[in-house]
Design an enzyme around this catalytic site. Structure first.
Site, short mmCIF file in Angstrom:
data_model
loop_
_atom_site.label_atom_id
_atom_site.label_comp_id
_atom_site.label_asym_id
_atom_site.label_seq_id
_atom_site.Cartn_x
_atom_site.Cartn_y
_atom_site.Cartn_z
CE1 TYR A 52 39.86 -16.10 31.12
CE2 TYR A 52 37.65 -15.13 31.40
CZ TYR A 52 38.98 -14.93 31.31
OH TYR A 52 39.53 -13.63 31.32
CG HIS A 111 42.99 -14.23 26.29
ND1 HIS A 111 42.25 -15.33 26.78
CD2 HIS A 111 43.20 -13.26 27.27
CE1 HIS A 111 42.09 -15.04 28.05
NE2 HIS A 111 42.49 -14.07 28.40
#
Length: 280
Positions: A52, A111
């Site tokens: 992010y 992820h």
């Protein structure tokens, strides 16, 4: 605030998502205020990732929590698939911990599935856990067969959570993945409850609008309440302002009736067969 218990951990069903946060200096104060407001109102889960903003979201979270009691927070971050080897995991984790200003994570997730051997990734996570750098570990964007492979490698009880796309319009996981995870005691974290991660919002059909109008709440609040209806899903919407956070908190206390849920099921059909896993 609604809570769920996973492996003895009391977690707020409403968590704080951070995708897209920390990337604009002009919004930083407002975003930090939103995180702090959520935490002061009973939320104890924060979800972030090295991806992010290439660490900018983690840095924002680190600033927001720096004066708070770390032991009261459940902090989640994720590492890239190309950091899935034990060596790269360790380097990624060290960088994430530095940005977050903490010496451990509560939960560390792969992820999405990597080309690196899953057994080696699991070994790396177990080593980080044994070293006290992470309390629990899990995965994100895994489907049922992937989860079975993971449990076959790690053993029952080893995996804490799997985080997947889940909202009223993207509910394929209900067919087999959600029941499978419940059976195996693995928490389900649902991301993008408004399906906003890819810029394609959920179509507002008649039932959704009618429920929002009748209850005097927003469509977004109904969507968020829906994800928490069973008590088995930890949902992680992003809130970049205190007003947005306040609205999310109100949605966490909104209980939809059986009739309302049935009406939504007629407009947004539950899966009747296995669906390909969707992601953003």
């Amino acid at each position: 605030m609604k809570y769920m218990t996973v492996k003895g951990e009391k977690l707020s069903q409403l968590g704080l998502g951070t995708w897209g946060m920390g990337e604009k200096a002009s919004k930083r104060e407002e975003e930090i205020a939103a995180i702090r407001y959520g935490l002061s109102s009973g939320v104890n889960v924060i979800d972030t990732a090295e991806m992010y903003g290439e660490g900018q979201a983690e840095s924002l979270v680190g600033e927001a929590i720096k004066d708070l009691d770390r032991s009261q927070l459940f902090l989640i971050s994720k590492f890239y698939p190309w950091h899935a080897s034990p060596r790269e995991q360790k380097k990624s984790l060290a960088a994430s911990l530095k940005r977050l200003g903490t010496d451990y994570l509560d939960l560390y997730l792969l992820h999405w599935k990597s080309d690196y051997p899953l057994a080696e990734t699991v070994k790396g996570l177990q080593d980080l856990q044994a070293a006290g750098l992470i309390r629990y570990w899990g995965v994100s964007n895994f489907d049922t067969a992937d989860m079975q492979e993971l449990v076959d490698i790690a053993g029952e009880g080893a995996v804490f959570a799997n985080e997947d796309l889940y909202n009223l319009d993207k509910r394929g996981v209900e067919y087999d993945l959600l029941p499978w995870q419940k059976q195996h005691g693995i928490a389900f974290i649902g991301y993008s409850p408004f399906n906003s991660g890819n810029g394609q919002s959920i179509p507002v059909k008649a039932s959704l609008k009618q429920i929002a109008d009748k209850r005097g709440v927003s469509v977004h609040q109904v969507l968020l309440a829906w994800t928490m209806r069973t008590g088995q899903v930890l949902t992680i919407p992003k809130a970049s302002s205190v007003d947005h956070m306040r609205a999310n908190l109100a949605a966490a206390d909104l209980v939809l009736t059986a009739g309302e849920l049935a009406a939504l099921d007629r407009d947004y059909l539950p899966p009747k067969s296995k669906q390909p896993l969707e992601s953003i």
